[in-house]
Scaffold this motif. Structure first.
Motif, short mmCIF file in Angstrom:
data_model
loop_
_atom_site.label_atom_id
_atom_site.label_comp_id
_atom_site.label_asym_id
_atom_site.label_seq_id
_atom_site.Cartn_x
_atom_site.Cartn_y
_atom_site.Cartn_z
N LEU A 121 0.73 -1.34 -0.06
CA LEU A 121 0.27 -0.02 0.04
C LEU A 121 0.93 1.35 0.11
CD1 LEU A 121 -2.73 -1.01 2.62
CD2 LEU A 121 -2.76 -1.38 0.10
N ASP A 122 2.14 1.04 0.04
CA ASP A 122 3.06 2.42 0.10
C ASP A 122 2.77 3.14 -1.12
OD1 ASP A 122 4.05 0.98 2.14
OD2 ASP A 122 5.86 0.51 1.23
N ALA A 123 2.59 2.61 -2.38
CA ALA A 123 2.15 3.81 -3.45
C ALA A 123 1.04 4.50 -3.34
CB ALA A 123 2.31 2.67 -4.74
N PHE A 124 0.17 4.20 -2.56
CA PHE A 124 -1.29 4.85 -2.34
C PHE A 124 -1.18 5.86 -1.13
CE2 PHE A 124 -1.71 0.29 -3.71
CZ PHE A 124 -2.14 0.53 -4.98
N SER A 125 -0.18 5.86 -0.30
CA SER A 125 -0.33 6.57 0.84
C SER A 125 -0.67 8.18 0.63
CB SER A 125 0.83 6.13 1.97
OG SER A 125 2.40 6.63 1.15
N GLU A 126 0.16 8.56 -0.54
CA GLU A 126 0.12 10.12 -0.51
C GLU A 126 -0.94 10.32 -1.82
OE1 GLU A 126 1.87 11.98 1.32
OE2 GLU A 126 2.43 10.55 2.53
N MET A 127 -1.85 9.53 -2.17
CA MET A 127 -2.81 10.03 -3.15
C MET A 127 -3.63 10.97 -2.91
SD MET A 127 -3.93 6.24 -4.73
CE MET A 127 -5.27 6.85 -5.93
N GLU A 128 -3.78 12.03 -3.46
CA GLU A 128 -4.80 13.20 -3.26
C GLU A 128 -6.29 12.76 -3.81
OE1 GLU A 128 -4.03 15.54 -1.44
OE2 GLU A 128 -1.75 15.62 -1.38
N GLY A 129 -7.17 13.55 -3.32
CA GLY A 129 -8.61 13.19 -3.76
C GLY A 129 -8.69 13.36 -5.23
N GLY A 130 -9.32 12.41 -5.85
CA GLY A 130 -9.31 12.30 -7.46
C GLY A 130 -8.09 11.67 -8.06
N ASP A 131 -7.24 11.39 -7.29
CA ASP A 131 -5.90 10.63 -7.60
C ASP A 131 -6.50 9.38 -8.34
OD1 ASP A 131 -4.33 12.86 -7.74
OD2 ASP A 131 -3.11 12.13 -6.30
N ARG A 132 -5.93 8.80 -9.27
CA ARG A 132 -6.18 7.44 -9.79
C ARG A 132 -4.97 6.60 -10.42
NH1 ARG A 132 -9.99 5.81 -15.14
NH2 ARG A 132 -11.21 4.33 -13.98
N LYS A 133 -4.82 5.42 -9.91
CA LYS A 133 -3.54 4.84 -10.25
C LYS A 133 -4.07 3.31 -10.79
CE LYS A 133 -0.44 6.30 -6.77
NZ LYS A 133 0.54 6.65 -7.57
N ARG A 134 -3.40 2.72 -11.95
CA ARG A 134 -3.60 1.48 -12.44
C ARG A 134 -2.76 0.39 -11.87
NH1 ARG A 134 -5.35 0.87 -18.65
NH2 ARG A 134 -6.15 -1.63 -18.68
N ILE A 135 -3.17 -0.72 -11.45
CA ILE A 135 -2.51 -1.55 -10.61
C ILE A 135 -2.61 -2.99 -11.43
CG2 ILE A 135 -2.35 -0.23 -8.51
CD1 ILE A 135 -3.93 -2.31 -7.40
N GLU A 136 -1.58 -3.71 -11.11
CA GLU A 136 -1.89 -5.26 -11.53
C GLU A 136 -1.66 -5.84 -10.23
OE1 GLU A 136 1.26 -5.82 -14.38
OE2 GLU A 136 0.46 -4.76 -15.97
N ALA A 137 -2.49 -7.09 -10.07
CA ALA A 137 -2.65 -7.52 -9.02
C ALA A 137 -2.90 -9.21 -9.01
CB ALA A 137 -3.79 -7.07 -7.87
N ASP A 138 -2.12 -10.06 -8.30
CA ASP A 138 -2.77 -11.44 -8.20
C ASP A 138 -3.83 -11.72 -7.27
OD1 ASP A 138 -0.77 -12.11 -10.35
OD2 ASP A 138 0.71 -12.02 -8.89
N ILE A 139 -4.62 -12.49 -7.69
CA ILE A 139 -5.92 -12.63 -6.74
C ILE A 139 -6.21 -14.00 -6.79
CG2 ILE A 139 -6.87 -10.42 -7.07
CD1 ILE A 139 -8.94 -11.82 -8.73
N THR A 140 -6.63 -14.68 -5.54
CA THR A 140 -7.19 -16.01 -5.34
C THR A 140 -8.39 -16.04 -5.06
OG1 THR A 140 -4.87 -16.78 -4.43
CG2 THR A 140 -6.57 -17.97 -3.96
N VAL A 141 -9.08 -17.03 -5.92
CA VAL A 141 -10.63 -16.95 -5.68
C VAL A 141 -11.09 -18.33 -5.36
CG1 VAL A 141 -13.01 -16.98 -6.96
CG2 VAL A 141 -10.97 -15.29 -7.54
N GLY A 142 -11.85 -18.24 -4.12
CA GLY A 142 -12.14 -19.62 -3.63
C GLY A 142 -13.67 -19.58 -3.87
N LEU A 143 -14.24 -20.71 -4.46
CA LEU A 143 -15.32 -21.20 -4.89
C LEU A 143 -15.70 -22.42 -5.11
CD1 LEU A 143 -18.38 -19.99 -6.03
CD2 LEU A 143 -17.15 -19.60 -8.16
N HIS A 144 -16.92 -23.03 -4.39
CA HIS A 144 -17.41 -24.17 -4.82
C HIS A 144 -16.31 -25.17 -4.34
CE1 HIS A 144 -19.30 -27.54 -7.11
NE2 HIS A 144 -20.55 -27.00 -6.22
N GLY A 145 -15.50 -24.93 -3.09
CA GLY A 145 -14.57 -25.79 -2.64
C GLY A 145 -13.18 -25.94 -3.39
N VAL A 146 -13.09 -24.98 -4.41
CA VAL A 146 -11.91 -24.91 -5.03
C VAL A 146 -11.20 -23.54 -5.30
CG1 VAL A 146 -10.94 -25.31 -7.45
CG2 VAL A 146 -12.75 -26.67 -6.78
#
Length: 211
Positions: A121-146
């Motif tokens: 979250l370091d890159a977001f700590s100084e964001m001002e109102g209206g500032d926008r950043k595009r990020i890439e994230a790895d996510i894990t989805v748990g559904l139906h036991g998988v």
């Protein structure tokens, strides 16, 4: 002479006012938003957040669905967890909702969809109102036991002093077989007497978090 000087001074004052000279009664310029508190947790604002998925049946009819109930948080270290109640599926048709709960998601044994991710979250700590950043994230989805891992392309926007919006820059494409939902999808197709239901589902999110 005194009268003439007074008239001249008054005329100058009027001219300055007409030209937009600053007035002591003008509203003060708002101060920039303060820095985000890097030591505080973030909590999902469920009534302002959505996860949507698009189903396609009969090869060409696409419909947008969502869920009504979700909770979530992000720790100061950037560990995010979102939990979505599958019983709250909303397709705008109650009979279809019931069939999805029973035949597709099997919510009696698999009641929750879970999304987890870790992002510094370091890159977001100084964001001002209206500032926008595009990020890439790895996510894990748990559904139906998988559980399955996906890549997410996201926008993060600071929308308030203590509020941010995280939304999809592009959908995540999920396949029914990824979560052993293909048999349930076929059961839905048969009961609805449809020629086809696409096993590929685009999923998009719009999550609002506040401290």
């Amino acid at each position: 002479m005194t009268i003439r000087l007074s008239i001249l001074a008054g005329a100058c004052a009027l001219a300055l006012t007409a030209c937009g000279a600053p007035s002591s009664t003008e509203a003060p310029v708002p101060a920039p938003a303060s820095s985000i508190d890097a030591s505080a947790d973030w909590h999902l604002v469920s009534e302002e957040s959505r996860l949507t998925f698009v189903s396609t049946k009969a090869d060409e009819l696409a419909e947008v669905h969502t869920f009504k109930t979700m909770t979530g948080s992000v720790t100061p270290e950037g560990a995010a967890t979102i939990e979505i109640a599958l019983d709250s599926v909303d397709t705008a048709i109650e009979l279809r909702d019931e069939r999805m709960r029973a035949m597709l998601f099997e919510t009696e044994t698999h009641p929750t969809l879970t999304i987890t991710s870790e992002t510094a979250l370091d890159a977001f700590s100084e964001m001002e109102g209206g500032d926008r950043k595009r990020i890439e994230a790895d996510i894990t989805v748990g559904l139906h036991g998988v559980e399955n891992a996906y890549f997410a392309d996201l926008f993060v926007t600071r929308v308030g002093a203590d509020k941010v919006l995280v939304e999809s820059a592009s959908p995540v494409l999920v396949h029914a077989a990824d979560f052993e939902l293909d048999a349930g999808l076929e059961a839905l197709r048969e009961v609805a007497a449809l020629p086809s239901i696409s096993p590929a589902v685009p999923v998009s999110v719009s999550f609002v978090f506040e401290q």
